[in-house]
Design a protein around this motif. Structure first.
Motif, PDB file in Angstrom:
ATOM      1  N   ALA A 119       0.844  -1.205   0.000  1.00 19.29           N
ATOM      2  CA  ALA A 119       0.000   0.000   0.000  1.00 19.29           C
ATOM      3  C   ALA A 119       0.873   1.245   0.000  1.00 19.29           C
ATOM      4  CB  ALA A 119      -0.927   0.004   1.202  1.00 19.29           C
ATOM      5  N   GLY A 120       0.276   2.345  -0.456  1.00 20.91           N
ATOM      6  CA  GLY A 120       1.020   3.595  -0.513  1.00 20.91           C
ATOM      7  C   GLY A 120       0.713   4.540   0.619  1.00 20.91           C
ATOM      8  N   ALA A 121      -0.395   4.310   1.328  1.00 22.95           N
ATOM      9  CA  ALA A 121      -0.786   5.168   2.445  1.00 22.95           C
ATOM     10  C   ALA A 121      -1.784   4.408   3.302  1.00 22.95           C
ATOM     11  CB  ALA A 121      -1.382   6.484   1.953  1.00 22.95           C
ATOM     12  N   LEU A 122      -1.913   4.837   4.555  1.00 20.00           N
ATOM     13  CA  LEU A 122      -2.788   4.162   5.509  1.00 20.00           C
ATOM     14  C   LEU A 122      -3.564   5.195   6.315  1.00 20.00           C
ATOM     15  CD1 LEU A 122      -3.701   1.642   7.173  1.00 20.00           C
ATOM     16  CD2 LEU A 122      -1.641   1.966   8.571  1.00 20.00           C
ATOM     17  N   VAL A 123      -4.877   5.018   6.365  1.00 16.04           N
ATOM     18  CA  VAL A 123      -5.736   5.835   7.223  1.00 16.04           C
ATOM     19  C   VAL A 123      -6.442   4.905   8.202  1.00 16.04           C
ATOM     20  CG1 VAL A 123      -7.659   7.459   7.363  1.00 16.04           C
ATOM     21  CG2 VAL A 123      -6.096   7.552   5.399  1.00 16.04           C
ATOM     22  N   THR A 220       5.855   2.079   7.403  1.00 18.20           N
ATOM     23  CA  THR A 220       6.704   3.162   6.894  1.00 18.20           C
ATOM     24  C   THR A 220       5.966   4.087   5.942  1.00 18.20           C
ATOM     25  OG1 THR A 220       7.499   1.742   5.097  1.00 18.20           O
ATOM     26  CG2 THR A 220       8.802   1.773   7.125  1.00 18.20           C
ATOM     27  N   VAL A 221       4.768   3.698   5.506  1.00 15.57           N
ATOM     28  CA  VAL A 221       4.026   4.526   4.555  1.00 15.57           C
ATOM     29  C   VAL A 221       3.375   5.701   5.283  1.00 15.57           C
ATOM     30  CG1 VAL A 221       3.573   2.562   3.033  1.00 15.57           C
ATOM     31  CG2 VAL A 221       1.897   3.173   4.806  1.00 15.57           C
ATOM     32  N   PRO A 222       3.029   6.771   4.555  1.00 13.71           N
ATOM     33  CA  PRO A 222       2.301   7.879   5.194  1.00 13.71           C
ATOM     34  C   PRO A 222       1.046   7.361   5.896  1.00 13.71           C
ATOM     35  CG  PRO A 222       2.972   8.490   2.980  1.00 13.71           C
ATOM     36  CD  PRO A 222       3.288   7.029   3.126  1.00 13.71           C
ATOM     37  N   THR A 223       0.842   7.811   7.122  1.00 17.08           N
ATOM     38  CA  THR A 223      -0.239   7.276   7.959  1.00 17.08           C
ATOM     39  C   THR A 223      -0.998   8.407   8.638  1.00 17.08           C
ATOM     40  OG1 THR A 223       1.036   5.259   8.385  1.00 17.08           O
ATOM     41  CG2 THR A 223      -0.758   5.754   9.904  1.00 17.08           C
ATOM     42  N   LEU A 224      -2.312   8.238   8.708  1.00 16.91           N
ATOM     43  CA  LEU A 224      -3.180   9.191   9.407  1.00 16.91           C
ATOM     44  C   LEU A 224      -4.071   8.413  10.363  1.00 16.91           C
ATOM     45  CD1 LEU A 224      -4.564  12.021   9.772  1.00 16.91           C
ATOM     46  CD2 LEU A 224      -6.113  11.342   7.912  1.00 16.91           C
ATOM     47  N   LYS A 250       0.257  11.167  11.254  1.00 14.03           N
ATOM     48  CA  LYS A 250      -0.482  12.382  11.575  1.00 14.03           C
ATOM     49  C   LYS A 250      -1.739  11.990  12.340  1.00 14.03           C
ATOM     50  CE  LYS A 250       1.244  14.873   7.528  1.00 14.03           C
ATOM     51  NZ  LYS A 250       0.888  15.586   6.272  1.00 14.03           N
ATOM     52  N   PHE A 251      -2.287  12.952  13.080  1.00 15.13           N
ATOM     53  CA  PHE A 251      -3.424  12.665  13.960  1.00 15.13           C
ATOM     54  C   PHE A 251      -4.481  13.739  13.778  1.00 15.13           C
ATOM     55  CE2 PHE A 251      -4.945  12.791  18.622  1.00 15.13           C
ATOM     56  CZ  PHE A 251      -5.949  11.868  18.372  1.00 15.13           C
ATOM     57  N   PHE A 252      -5.726  13.295  13.572  1.00 11.67           N
ATOM     58  CA  PHE A 252      -6.840  14.235  13.460  1.00 11.67           C
ATOM     59  C   PHE A 252      -7.941  13.780  14.409  1.00 11.67           C
ATOM     60  CE2 PHE A 252     -10.681  16.067  11.522  1.00 11.67           C
ATOM     61  CZ  PHE A 252     -10.268  17.384  11.356  1.00 11.67           C
ATOM     62  N   ASP A 253      -8.240  14.615  15.389  1.00 13.59           N
ATOM     63  CA  ASP A 253      -9.266  14.335  16.387  1.00 13.59           C
ATOM     64  C   ASP A 253     -10.549  15.038  15.962  1.00 13.59           C
ATOM     65  OD1 ASP A 253      -9.750  12.879  18.641  1.00 13.59           O
ATOM     66  OD2 ASP A 253      -8.827  14.265  20.048  1.00 13.59           O
ATOM     67  N   VAL A 254     -11.591  14.281  15.675  1.00 16.48           N
ATOM     68  CA  VAL A 254     -12.816  14.858  15.129  1.00 16.48           C
ATOM     69  C   VAL A 254     -13.754  15.266  16.261  1.00 16.48           C
ATOM     70  CG1 VAL A 254     -14.770  14.518  13.574  1.00 16.48           C
ATOM     71  CG2 VAL A 254     -12.567  13.438  13.065  1.00 16.48           C
ATOM     72  N   VAL A 273      -9.437  13.253   5.468  1.00 23.52           N
ATOM     73  CA  VAL A 273      -8.900  12.166   4.655  1.00 23.52           C
ATOM     74  C   VAL A 273      -8.451  12.674   3.286  1.00 23.52           C
ATOM     75  CG1 VAL A 273      -9.471   9.979   3.508  1.00 23.52           C
ATOM     76  CG2 VAL A 273     -10.214  10.388   5.861  1.00 23.52           C
ATOM     77  N   GLU A 274      -9.257  13.519   2.670  1.00 25.35           N
ATOM     78  CA  GLU A 274      -8.898  14.042   1.351  1.00 25.35           C
ATOM     79  C   GLU A 274      -7.612  14.865   1.407  1.00 25.35           C
ATOM     80  OE1 GLU A 274     -12.343  16.112  -0.093  1.00 25.35           O
ATOM     81  OE2 GLU A 274     -13.609  14.329   0.128  1.00 25.35           O
ATOM     82  N   ASP A 275      -7.495  15.724   2.418  1.00 31.22           N
ATOM     83  CA  ASP A 275      -6.280  16.547   2.551  1.00 31.22           C
ATOM     84  C   ASP A 275      -5.050  15.659   2.751  1.00 31.22           C
ATOM     85  OD1 ASP A 275      -7.818  18.801   2.278  1.00 31.22           O
ATOM     86  OD2 ASP A 275      -7.763  19.353   4.408  1.00 31.22           O
ATOM     87  N   PHE A 276      -5.202  14.635   3.581  1.00 29.87           N
ATOM     88  CA  PHE A 276      -4.076  13.735   3.842  1.00 29.87           C
ATOM     89  C   PHE A 276      -3.654  12.992   2.575  1.00 29.87           C
ATOM     90  CE2 PHE A 276      -2.943   9.271   4.710  1.00 29.87           C
ATOM     91  CZ  PHE A 276      -1.705   9.460   5.297  1.00 29.87           C
ATOM     92  N   LEU A 277      -4.624  12.462   1.841  1.00 28.20           N
ATOM     93  CA  LEU A 277      -4.293  11.714   0.631  1.00 28.20           C
ATOM     94  C   LEU A 277      -3.643  12.616  -0.420  1.00 28.20           C
ATOM     95  CD1 LEU A 277      -7.395   9.357   0.264  1.00 28.20           C
ATOM     96  CD2 LEU A 277      -5.109   8.789   1.104  1.00 28.20           C
ATOM     97  N   GLN A 278      -4.169  13.817  -0.569  1.00 34.07           N
ATOM     98  CA  GLN A 278      -3.576  14.755  -1.527  1.00 34.07           C
ATOM     99  C   GLN A 278      -2.117  15.028  -1.181  1.00 34.07           C
ATOM    100  OE1 GLN A 278      -4.460  15.821  -4.340  1.00 34.07           O
ATOM    101  NE2 GLN A 278      -6.577  16.483  -4.498  1.00 34.07           N
TER     102      GLN A 278
END
Length: 289
Positions: A119-123, A220-224, A250-254, A273-278
């Motif tokens: 995978a290239g990124a993980l949320v 190791t991939v970008p993670t949110l 990165k961490f986002f508390d909703v 999620v959109e901002d992180f993926l971009q």
């Protein structure tokens, strides 16, 4: 924005249902729901990702929604991960994995335990290795409740309202139809295999937590990490542990959201999620133009 229902072959030929949309040549995103949910739980999030320019696959996990039920009752993380790897193998690009609860745990071990960069990124959506026992038990109690089903949609809606007392009730119960099936007894039952409850009732929480911790250390991939600030499943301490295990995450508390983050605060969730993926794709020279 239309999504087309299709089928994938999971591990050992397990038939998996999915809603798919967007150009297959664009960056892929696989959405994996939580225990007891279906692909429809992503709703607007899936459509917005397609609009953003992603190739979206919103998957029904085995034993959930319109995917097949495991004849051998295997609902282990290994089984879910095997299904996910089979879907990933059909793609030409490494996908971003967006997983809520069970879907997030599946994504985490799939990335962390694989020797190849799958995978290239993980949320991770309201899931961490060390989850609140009370919150997890709350979910299990709901999934084990009403074994005889419901007489109608109103009864099912009442059960959901008791489970999620802080969420405003919708003006119509029609949205629940996608999460229920009419059985031969003439009653409506939730769209998951009851054997899933039995399997996970026997799971060893500590062993699973340790496995998730080991996997997190290898990411190791970008993670949110997206957490519902009112979540009864992921505590602040649990979130901070995950951030220590994956220091680049990165961490986002909703604000105002519970465990069902995407359903509770859809706009805030989608935006994060959109901002992180971009930003992740931009950093890897795969930005959407």
């Amino acid at each position: 924005m239309t999504l087309k229902t299709t089928r994938f072959a999971g591990a050992d030929g397990m038939v998996l249902a999915a809603d798919v949309g967007g150009d297959p040549r664009r960056p892929p995103v696989i959405l994996l729901h939580g225990a007891g949910q279906t692909r429809h739980s992503w709703g607007q999030a899936a459509r917005e990702l397609v609009h953003m320019g992603c190739h979206v696959i919103a998957l029904d996990l085995r034993g959930h929604g319109e995917s097949a039920w495991a004849a051998d009752g295997d609902y282990s993380l290994d089984a879910f991960s095997g299904d996910l790897k089979a879907v990933i193998a059909t793609l030409e690009q490494r996908p971003a994995l967006v997983g809520a609860s069970l879907g997030g745990a599946t994504s985490l071990i799939t990335i962390g335990e694989s020797g190849a960069p799958l995978a290239g990124a993980l949320v991770l959506v309201d899931v961490v290795p060390r989850m609140s026992v009370a919150g997890v038990n709350h979910i299990r109690a709901f999934m084990n409740g009403n074994p005889d089903g419901f007489a109608d949609l109103a009864e099912a809606a009442d059960a959901v309202a008791r489970y999620l007392p802080g969420r405003p009730r919708p003006s119509s119960n029609d949205g629940l139809k996608k999460n229920l099936r009419l059985k031969d007894d003439g009653r409506l039952h939730w769209h998951w295999d009851p054997a899933f409850n039995t399997f996970h009732g026997q799971a060893h929480a500590d062993a699973i937590a340790e496995r998730l911790e080991r996997s997190a250390r290898r990411v190791t991939v970008p993670t949110l990490l997206v957490r519902g600030k009112k979540s009864d499943v992921v505590s602040e301490e649990g979130a901070q542990l995950l951030l220590r295990l994956i220091p680049h995450a990165k961490f986002f508390d909703v604000e105002g959201a519970g465990h069902m983050v995407a359903g509770d605060k859809n706009d805030l969730f989608n935006s994060a999620v959109e901002d992180f993926l971009q930003s992740s794709w931009a950093a890897s020279s795969e930005a959407i133009s």
